[in-house]
Motif scaffolding. Structure first.
Motif, mmCIF file in Angstrom:
data_model
loop_
_atom_site.group_PDB
_atom_site.id
_atom_site.type_symbol
_atom_site.label_atom_id
_atom_site.label_comp_id
_atom_site.label_asym_id
_atom_site.label_seq_id
_atom_site.Cartn_x
_atom_site.Cartn_y
_atom_site.Cartn_z
ATOM 1 N N ASP A 241 -0.009 2.933 -5.329
ATOM 2 C CA ASP A 241 -0.975 3.013 -6.415
ATOM 3 C C ASP A 241 -1.650 4.379 -6.357
ATOM 4 O O ASP A 241 -1.565 5.083 -5.342
ATOM 5 C CB ASP A 241 -2.002 1.889 -6.240
ATOM 6 N N VAL A 242 -2.309 4.784 -7.428
ATOM 7 C CA VAL A 242 -3.084 6.028 -7.416
ATOM 8 C C VAL A 242 -4.535 5.742 -7.047
ATOM 9 O O VAL A 242 -5.098 6.361 -6.152
ATOM 10 C CB VAL A 242 -2.998 6.735 -8.780
ATOM 11 N N GLU A 243 -5.162 4.787 -7.710
ATOM 12 C CA GLU A 243 -6.571 4.475 -7.451
ATOM 13 C C GLU A 243 -6.698 3.524 -6.273
ATOM 14 O O GLU A 243 -6.314 2.364 -6.360
ATOM 15 C CB GLU A 243 -7.194 3.802 -8.667
ATOM 16 N N MET A 244 -7.239 4.029 -5.160
ATOM 17 C CA MET A 244 -7.436 3.186 -3.982
ATOM 18 C C MET A 244 -8.664 3.650 -3.223
ATOM 19 O O MET A 244 -8.950 4.848 -3.172
ATOM 20 C CB MET A 244 -6.215 3.238 -3.062
ATOM 21 N N PRO A 245 -9.405 2.706 -2.602
ATOM 22 C CA PRO A 245 -10.563 3.090 -1.801
ATOM 23 C C PRO A 245 -10.173 4.002 -0.641
ATOM 24 O O PRO A 245 -9.046 3.943 -0.142
ATOM 25 C CB PRO A 245 -11.090 1.750 -1.272
ATOM 26 N N GLU A 246 -11.107 4.815 -0.227
ATOM 27 C CA GLU A 246 -11.006 5.693 0.940
ATOM 28 C C GLU A 246 -10.042 6.867 0.734
ATOM 29 O O GLU A 246 -10.369 7.994 1.063
ATOM 30 C CB GLU A 246 -10.620 4.916 2.198
ATOM 31 N N MET A 247 -8.856 6.613 0.221
ATOM 32 C CA MET A 247 -7.900 7.687 -0.041
ATOM 33 C C MET A 247 -7.024 7.296 -1.213
ATOM 34 O O MET A 247 -6.392 6.244 -1.202
ATOM 35 C CB MET A 247 -7.026 7.959 1.188
ATOM 36 N N GLY A 249 -3.880 7.726 -4.155
ATOM 37 C CA GLY A 249 -2.437 7.904 -4.000
ATOM 38 C C GLY A 249 -1.988 9.347 -4.031
ATOM 39 O O GLY A 249 -1.014 9.728 -3.373
ATOM 40 N N TYR A 250 -2.696 10.188 -4.799
ATOM 41 C CA TYR A 250 -2.354 11.606 -4.821
ATOM 42 C C TYR A 250 -2.599 12.239 -3.454
ATOM 43 O O TYR A 250 -1.774 13.006 -2.944
ATOM 44 C CB TYR A 250 -3.191 12.343 -5.871
ATOM 45 N N THR A 251 -3.754 11.937 -2.862
ATOM 46 C CA THR A 251 -4.086 12.505 -1.555
ATOM 47 C C THR A 251 -3.148 11.963 -0.486
ATOM 48 O O THR A 251 -2.702 12.714 0.396
ATOM 49 C CB THR A 251 -5.550 12.196 -1.202
#
Length: 310
Positions: A241-247, A249-251
């Motif tokens: 996924d792209v939107e995730m807590p802490e880090m 998906g892009y990072t």
């Protein structure tokens, strides 16, 4: 509110910096909620709604907005709270999730805040499997809840996770995979299960993580322990996924590609950000593919392709 999202298109520079902007709103009561600005098309004073016979009871009605008929969901009612009775002074947040456009009826909309994904944490462990939270954060010493919208939408209109018969495994997938797994990183329980159900008929074994940081730690552990420092000996593919807590998906992708042990791993970014996808950023961080949620055939086709090339 008319101008609150005027500069949304200029905010794409936040992508890849592990940052996002949240639109803060309230339902019934003092509790604040947040939604990623990238999911938001528009914020409007609630127009007149037309009731639809036999519609889901969470759907307050439909509105005709800019030539499009949009279902409006009472978000408070959908998460188990009291429904909004008087819509006259309320707002609709028009969003795009998983290739569809819908409106969320909310009591009030406050403002947009810029925040780092590291400040957004998974929901408390005691919140339980039936919680509608996907993350929490603190703003001005107050808790802000981020809802699992994919879970809400799936309860209203369940997503089909069945792969077409002509895409089902003919043995080639198992041959390409061997003993390797496909790793899934997604903060939504519903989304993780959707991916797993789509891949199971292909004979794919999976392992999951609830956010990008958890995925990065686990993948490094696998590389250290099981793979003689080459991750692709154990993991054939990452679906993130792209939107995730802490880090986000892009990072996560950038971190993996910067590590020589992880760099050969093929990565599919699989996200509900279907309307604001930034192709240049996907290429910049080194992902191999992007798929908007949720189409099981598209996902299965991409998995077969990248597993074969792994």
């Amino acid at each position: 509110m008319a101008g609150i999202l005027d500069s949304v298109n200029q905010r794409t520079q936040l992508v890849g910096q592990n940052r996002l902007e949240l639109l803060l709103f309230k339902l019934k009561g003092r509790q604040r909620f947040g939604i990623n600005v990238f999911k938001v098309r528009e914020v409007l004073q609630c127009p007149n709604l037309t009731a639809m016979p036999k519609s889901n009871h969470f759907v307050k009605g439909v509105a005709h907005i800019r030539g499009q008929t949009i279902s409006v969901i009472d978000l408070s009612l959908a998460i188990g709270g009291p429904g909004i009775q008087n819509t006259k002074d309320c707002f609709i947040i028009i969003t795009e999730y998983n290739r569809s456009v819908q409106g969320f009826l909310v009591d009030s909309v406050e403002r947009i805040v810029n925040i780092n994904w590291e400040s957004i944490m998974p929901p408390p462990s005691g919140s339980g499997r039936y919680s509608y939270l996907t993350a929490v954060t603190e703003i001005e010493k107050e808790l802000v809840e981020i809802l699992d919208v994919e879970k809400i939408l799936n309860e209203i209109c369940p997503v089909n996770t069945e792969v077409s018969a002509d895409l089902l495994s003919d043995g080639e997938m198992q041959k390409d995979l061997g003993e390797r797994i496909v790793f899934i990183a997604d903060d939504s329980t519903v989304a993780r299960n959707q991916v797993k159900r789509a891949l199971e008929p292909l004979g794919v074994q999976t392992e999951v993580a609830k956010n990008g940081r958890e995925a990065l730690i686990r993948l490094k552990e696998i590389a250290d322990q099981d793979c003689q420092n080459v991750i692709t000996e154990r993991v054939a593919l990452l679906i993130s996924d792209v939107e995730m807590p802490e880090m986000d998906g892009y990072t996560l992708t950038a971190e993996l590609k910067a590590d020589p042990r992880m760099a050969p791993l093929h990565i599919i970014l699989h996200t509900s950000l279907s309307g604001v996808f930034n192709q240049a950023m996907v290429e910049k961080v080194g992902a191999d593919d992007f798929i908007a949620k949720f189409n099981p055939d598209e996902l299965a086709t991409a998995v077969k392709k990248w597993v074969h090339e792994a």
